[in-house]
Design a protein around this motif. Structure first.
Motif, PDB file in Angstrom:
ATOM      1  N   SER A 288      -3.612  -4.831  -1.478  1.00  0.00           N
ATOM      2  CA  SER A 288      -2.837  -4.243  -0.378  1.00  0.00           C
ATOM      3  C   SER A 288      -3.490  -2.951   0.106  1.00  0.00           C
ATOM      4  CB  SER A 288      -1.388  -3.989  -0.807  1.00  0.00           C
ATOM      5  OG  SER A 288      -1.333  -3.143  -1.942  1.00  0.00           O
ATOM      6  N   HIS A 289      -4.041  -2.164  -0.815  1.00  0.00           N
ATOM      7  CA  HIS A 289      -4.724  -0.921  -0.432  1.00  0.00           C
ATOM      8  C   HIS A 289      -6.009  -1.213   0.332  1.00  0.00           C
ATOM      9  CE1 HIS A 289      -2.488   2.268  -2.754  1.00  0.00           C
ATOM     10  NE2 HIS A 289      -1.958   1.162  -3.254  1.00  0.00           N
TER      11      HIS A 289
ATOM     12  N   ALA B 228      -5.076  -2.299   3.865  1.00  0.00           N
ATOM     13  CA  ALA B 228      -4.635  -1.134   4.647  1.00  0.00           C
ATOM     14  C   ALA B 228      -5.835  -0.278   5.055  1.00  0.00           C
ATOM     15  CB  ALA B 228      -3.643  -0.314   3.839  1.00  0.00           C
ATOM     16  N   ARG B 229      -6.788  -0.102   4.138  1.00  0.00           N
ATOM     17  CA  ARG B 229      -7.959   0.719   4.428  1.00  0.00           C
ATOM     18  C   ARG B 229      -8.803   0.114   5.551  1.00  0.00           C
ATOM     19  NH1 ARG B 229     -12.610   1.456  -0.064  1.00  0.00           N
ATOM     20  NH2 ARG B 229     -13.175  -0.602   0.763  1.00  0.00           N
TER      21      ARG B 229
ATOM     22  N   ASP C 159       0.855  -1.188   0.000  1.00  0.00           N
ATOM     23  CA  ASP C 159       0.000   0.000   0.000  1.00  0.00           C
ATOM     24  C   ASP C 159       0.892   1.240   0.000  1.00  0.00           C
ATOM     25  OD1 ASP C 159      -0.526   1.116   3.287  1.00  0.00           O
ATOM     26  OD2 ASP C 159       0.925  -0.417   2.719  1.00  0.00           O
TER      27      ASP C 159
ATOM     28  N   HIS D  69      -6.403   7.318  -2.942  1.00  0.00           N
ATOM     29  CA  HIS D  69      -5.308   6.353  -3.048  1.00  0.00           C
ATOM     30  C   HIS D  69      -4.518   6.560  -4.341  1.00  0.00           C
ATOM     31  CE1 HIS D  69      -6.522   3.508   0.252  1.00  0.00           C
ATOM     32  NE2 HIS D  69      -7.648   4.198   0.103  1.00  0.00           N
TER      33      HIS D  69
END
Length: 610
Positions: free
Chosen positions: A130-131, A134-135, A90, A118
Motif C-alpha cells: 500500500s505504501h 501511494a508513493r 498507506d 514512511h
C-alpha cells in the motif's frame, strides 16, 4: 494461502464481501477484514479470529458503499491480530490493499521506505504494498500499481482500491490464484471460484504477470507491462449446493460420505468396458514416450504426498518402472537426477500448492515430462504441467483432505494401468480383473459408511489418550501415514505411523502400558509378520486395534484387543477402503474432543506459500 475477494457495482458491497469471505475461510481464519468506499471515503474494518468476529463488529456500524475488497488471513508475517489483519492502507489511508502470498523482499523495501520517512503500523509484508502504490501514484491507479509491483519479489494476488479513483478496482496476479467474475452492472475478484459463484458464473482466470481493471460496467485484462489481453470467458457449471454441508454436521463428514461418488466420477469416461482397458484421451504422452520412461518421481506435500506413496506401489507393480517419492519442499534442494526419460508426477488438490508448483517448474527446466494430478481445472499446476489428470472430487471445503486423497488414489490406479497397457507389463485379463475390482469400490465404501458405529465408539475411546501409534506393512504402512496425519491435524492427539517391522529398531522404547496402537492388517502376503509385530507391542502393554477383513477377525482377536472389519478387495486397491476407516476415526475423535473439525488450528486448506 489467504483468501481475497472484491466487488464493484451498485449492490450492498459489505454483504457481498462477507458472503465471499465465508466461502474462502477455509483458506485462513486467523483474522478477516474489509475496505469499502463509503460517503465518508475509504473505510476499513477488521478483526482477529473468525469471520464471525468481523461480522459482529460491523453489525452496529455497517460499511455502506459501491465498491470494496475483503480478506481472510492465514498468518505468515506477524502474529494474528487486528492490526496485522488485512486490508492494509498507506499512511494517508487513501490506498487499500488485500494480498494473498508472500513478499520475499519486504524487509529491505520496508527499511528503504522507513528511511524515506514512511511509518508502518503492522508486522506484515503486505503493508509495504500500500505504501509503494501511494508513493508511485500520480493520478493513475493502474500505472501506480504497475510501477509498485516492479519492486516486489515473491508471490502475490492483490486487490487494490484508492479513494482517488472510486470507480476502479485493480487486481494483479503473480504466482497466487486469482479469478475475475463478470456480472451485469457489477464485477468481482476472488481467490477461488466459490467466493463469487453466488453472483456470477462467468469468469476469467488470471495468469501470472497479469492484471485486471474492473469498473461496474467493464473488465479490462492486461499484462503488468500494460498490454491489453483478449481472453475467452469461462462459464462455470458447478452446482452451488456442493459447497454446502448438505445436512451433515461438518463438511469433513459430508466429504467422507461423498467418496463413493468421487470414485465413480474420477473413473467415468476413463474405462473402456468393451475392451477392458483404461483410456486417457486427455494425455499428450505418446506411446513412444511412455515406453522410454526410465524412472518416475512423485512429488507432493502432506496428504497428496501420502497418496503418492500408494502411487509408487501401483506404478512399480503394474508398469515395472522404478519410482521415487519426494516431499515437494525438499525436491529442488537435493539436486534430483532428472533426464528426458524421467516422468515427474506432481500431486495437488488445489493445483496451487507453492512448493509443488516450484518443483514442477524445476522438473520441466531440467527436461522432464510433468504430469499433474489435481482437482482444479485451470489451476496454476494444471496450466504449467505437460499433462493433467484431473480428479473429479468436486469442491473440498474441510481443511483435512478426504475425498481429494482417495480420488488421487483412483487417478494413480488408472494411470498405473494405462502405463501397464502401453508397456505390455500386464495382459488384458489382468487389467480387466483390476478394473472390475475398482468399479466395485464405491459400493463397498458405501456399505462401510453405513456401519460406522464401531469406528465412532473406538474413536471416543482413543480421544482420552494423548499419544498413540499406527503400524502396518507394505501398502498398509503408506495408509497409516495418512491416518496418523488425519488424526493429528484435526484432533491434536500426538500420533506416529511406523512400518511394523521397524518397531524393534527403536520405536518399542515408546510403547508403555495401555497406549493405543492401531494396526492395518490387509496385506495377506505379510499378514503373519504383521501379527508378530502386533505381539511385540502387546507384550509391552499396548492396547491394539486391528483393521482387517471379516475372514481374519476371529484369528486376529487371539492377538489383539479390538477388530474393525472392512470389505475385501484386491491388495493393491485396499488403501481406497481402509483409509476411510482412519478418516472416520480422526473425525469422531476430534468431535469427541470438541474441536472445530473443518478448521483445525494453525492450518489452511490451500498452501500457496513456500
Amino acid at each position: 494461502m489467504c483468501g481475497i475477494v472484491g466487488y464493484i457495482g451498485n449492490k450492498n458491497t459489505q454483504e457481498i464481501l462477507l458472503e465471499g469471505l465465508s466461502k474462502l475461510e477455509y483458506r485462513g481464519y486467523d483474522s478477516a477484514g474489509i475496505a469499502v468506499f463509503t460517503n465518508d471515503g475509504l473505510r476499513v474494518a477488521k478483526a482477529k479470529g473468525r469471520l464471525a468476529n468481523l461480522e459482529a463488529k460491523l453489525e452496529g456500524t455497517p460499511l455502506i458503499g459501491s465498491a470494496g475488497i475483503g480478506h481472510t488471513r492465514w498468518a505468515t508475517h506477524g502474529k494474528p491480530s487486528d492490526v496485522n489483519s488485512h486490508p492494509h492502507t498507506d499512511e494517508s489511508q487513501k490506498f487499500s490493499v488485500v494480498h494473498n502470498g508472500i513478499i520475499e523482499n519486504y524487509l529491505e523495501l520496508k527499511e528503504e521506505m522507513m528511511r524515506e520517512g514512511h511509518t508502518f503500523r503492522s508486522e506484515t509484508d503486505t503493508e509495504i504494498v500500500s505504501h509503494l502504490i501511494a508513493r508511485e501514484y500520480q493520478g493513475d491507479i493502474v500505472k501506480a500499481v504497475q510501477k509498485a509491483i516492479k519492486y516486489i519479489r515473491g508471490a502475490f494476488a492483490l486487490g487494490v482500491l484508492t479513494e482517488y479513483e472510486p470507480e476502479k478496482l485493480v487486481a494483479v496476479r503473480q504466482a497466487s490464484p486469482l479469478v475475475i467474475g463478470v456480472g451485469e452492472g457489477e464485477n468481482f475478484i476472488g481467490s477461488d471460484i466459490p467466493a463469487i459463484l453466488k453472483y456470477t458464473r462467468n469468469v476469467y482466470i488470471l495468469e501470472d504477470g497479469e492484471m485486471a481493471v474492473l469498473t461496474k460496467d467493464a473488465v479490462e485484462l492486461l499484462t503488468i507491462e500494460g498490454n491489453f489481453i483478449a481472453r475467452e470467458m469461462i462459464h462455470v457449471d458447478w452446482d452451488a449446493v456442493t459447497a454446502e454441508k448438505g445436512g451433515y454436521e461438518h463438511f469433513m463428514l459430508k466429504e467422507i460420505h461423498e467418496q463413493p461418488k468421487a470414485y465413480r466420477d474420477t473413473m467415468l469416461g476413463r474405462i473402456d468396458h468393451a475392451n477392458h482397458q483404461v483410456v486417457l484421451p486427455e494425455l499428450k504422452l505418446s506411446v513412444e514416450q511412455i515406453k522410454n520412461i526410465r524412472n518416475v518421481h512423485i512429488v507432493a506435500c502432506g496428504t497428496a504426498y501420502n497418496a503418492g506413496l500408494i502411487g509408487r506401489t501401483v506404478i512399480e507393480q503394474f508398469a515395472r518402472i522404478p519410482v521415487e517419492n519426494d516431499v515437494a519442499s525438499e525436491y529442488r534442494y537435493r539436486s534430483p537426477i532428472i533426464t528426458p526419460e524421467t516422468l515427474v508426477i506432481v500431486v495437488s488438490q488445489s493445483g496451487e500448492t507453492a512448493d509443488t508448483l516450484a518443483a514442477l517448474r524445476e522438473a520441466r527446466a531440467n527436461g522432464a515430462h510433468v504430469l499433474a494430478i489435481t482437482n482444479v481445472v485451470g489451476s496454476s499446476i494444471a496450466r504449467d504441467a505437460d499433462d493433467v489428470l484431473v480428479t473429479l472430487a468436486g469442491p473440498e471445503i474441510a481443511v483435512a483432505s478426504t475425498k481429494a486423497y482417495t480420488s488421487q488414489l483412483i487417478a494413480f490406479y488408472l494411470f498405473g494401468l494405462y502405463l501397464a497397457q502401453v508397456r505390455g507389463t500386464m495382459n488384458k485379463e489382468e487389467v480387466a480383473h483390476v478394473l472390475a475390482a475398482m468399479e466395485a469400490l464405491p459400493e463397498q465404501v458405501e456399505a462401510m459408511l453405513g456401519q460406522a458405529d464401531p469406528i465412532k465408539t473406538y474413536a471416543e475411546h482413543i480421544a482420552k489418550h494423548k499419544h498413540l501409534f499406527f503400524i502396518g506393512r507394505g501398502q498398509d504402512y503408506a495408509v497409516v501415514q495418512e491416518g496418523s496425519l488425519k488424526l493429528k491435524e484435526i484432533s491434536y492427539i500426538h500420533s506416529e505411523a511406523y512400518a511394523a517391522g521397524e518397531l524393534k529398531h527403536g520405536t518399542l522404547a515408546l510403547i508403555e502400558e495401555g497406549i493405543p496402537v492401531i494396526s492395518l492388517v490387509t496385506q495377506e502376503s505379510v499378514m503373519e509378520k504383521t501379527v508378530s509385530n502386533i505381539k511385540e507391542v502387546k507384550a509391552r502393554g499396548a492396547e491394539v486395534l486391528a483393521i482387517s477383513y471379516e475372514e481374519h477377525a476371529a484369528e486376529l482377536l487371539k492377538s489383539v484387543d479390538h477388530v474393525i472389519t472392512i470389505p475385501k478387495t484386491l491388495p493393491i486397491l485396499t488403501a481406497a477402503i481402509s483409509v476411510v476407516t482412519l478418516q472416520l476415526l480422526a473425525y469422531y475423535a476430534s468431535l469427541a474432543l470438541g474441536h472445530d473439525v473443518d478448521k483445525p488450528r494453525n492450518l489452511a486448506k490451500s498452501v500457496t506459500v513456500e
